[in-house]
Write an enzyme that holds these catalytic residues in place. Sequence first.
Site, PDB file in Angstrom:
ATOM      1  N   TYR A  86      51.543  46.589  24.523  1.00  0.00           N
ATOM      2  CA  TYR A  86      50.443  46.496  25.477  1.00  0.00           C
ATOM      3  C   TYR A  86      50.808  47.180  26.791  1.00  0.00           C
ATOM      4  CZ  TYR A  86      52.865  42.861  28.181  1.00  0.00           C
ATOM      5  OH  TYR A  86      53.770  42.174  28.968  1.00  0.00           O
TER       6      TYR A  86
ATOM      7  N   LYS B 126      57.440  47.215  25.597  1.00  0.00           N
ATOM      8  CA  LYS B 126      56.441  46.310  26.179  1.00  0.00           C
ATOM      9  C   LYS B 126      55.641  45.695  25.028  1.00  0.00           C
ATOM     10  CE  LYS B 126      53.327  46.015  30.178  1.00  0.00           C
ATOM     11  NZ  LYS B 126      54.168  45.088  30.951  1.00  0.00           N
TER      12      LYS B 126
END
Length: 288
Positions: free
Chosen positions: A34, A149
């Site tokens: 994300y 991430k």
Amino acid sequence: MSSRIVYINGKYLPIEQAQVSVLDRGFLFGDGVYEVIPAYGGHLLRLAEHLQRLQNSLDAIRLINPLTHQQWIEILEALLKKNQGRDQSVYLQVTRGVAQQRDHSFPDEVLPTVFVMVNPLHAQSKDELAKGVMAITVDDNRWRACYIKATALLANTLLRQQATDAGAAEAILIRDGYVTEGAASNVFIVDKNSLITPPIGPNLLTGVTRDLVLEQADQAGITCQQADISEDQLNGADEIWLTSSGKEIQPVISLNGSPVGNGQAGPIWHTMIDIFQQYKDQLRQGHE
């Protein structure tokens, strides 16, 4: 009151109508990545850097980017227009998609799931930020691929909850006697007028705001470096900051119940927050 409009797999829908299969690997395994991108006055902050970090995360989990750079831009800008607001925060997520059965191995010929939403961004004023926050230190017990991430944030969630339970705003993570990052932020200290943040590596996520602060500090003539920060050095720091897309530059005035410096936001923070706020104002006017 109008509903928020989100993007999911090629469609713009009211958020109440957006759905994902229970067989999506993002739901079953946290198999996805994300990004969070601030937008000030409709202008996305460092979009190229955020999309490059997204690409880096996708490469790390061996997932082909489902959209081109231009397609990402078009989707993000369309959502900002469909969801009016002065300052906004864009959340985008890409998972490996929906497989026919639950299996740890990568499925063949599956289409990634792409989801994007926009939330109001309540940026704090300098006076609000200057009040500072409390933080605690905790053992960094996460995996050793923190540069990705990833949506699998259970470890970060539990570490942040330790801070919440202690009445603090953030947990600063310590691994092998050295600072890595916050549960949801990067960490800076000021030591004898020198600004220091841990170096890029597998134990931390490189923040776009972190990199911007380093760039702005260097331009302002502030001595800054990427170097290891020992726990003792953290405890004796003149100033401690937390940076992220949401926090921007947040001063820590208390660590583990003891004051940081004189217990107030420090002079170098005051210099840097003025520079950062000016940067945001310029971005709102379309200049970056």
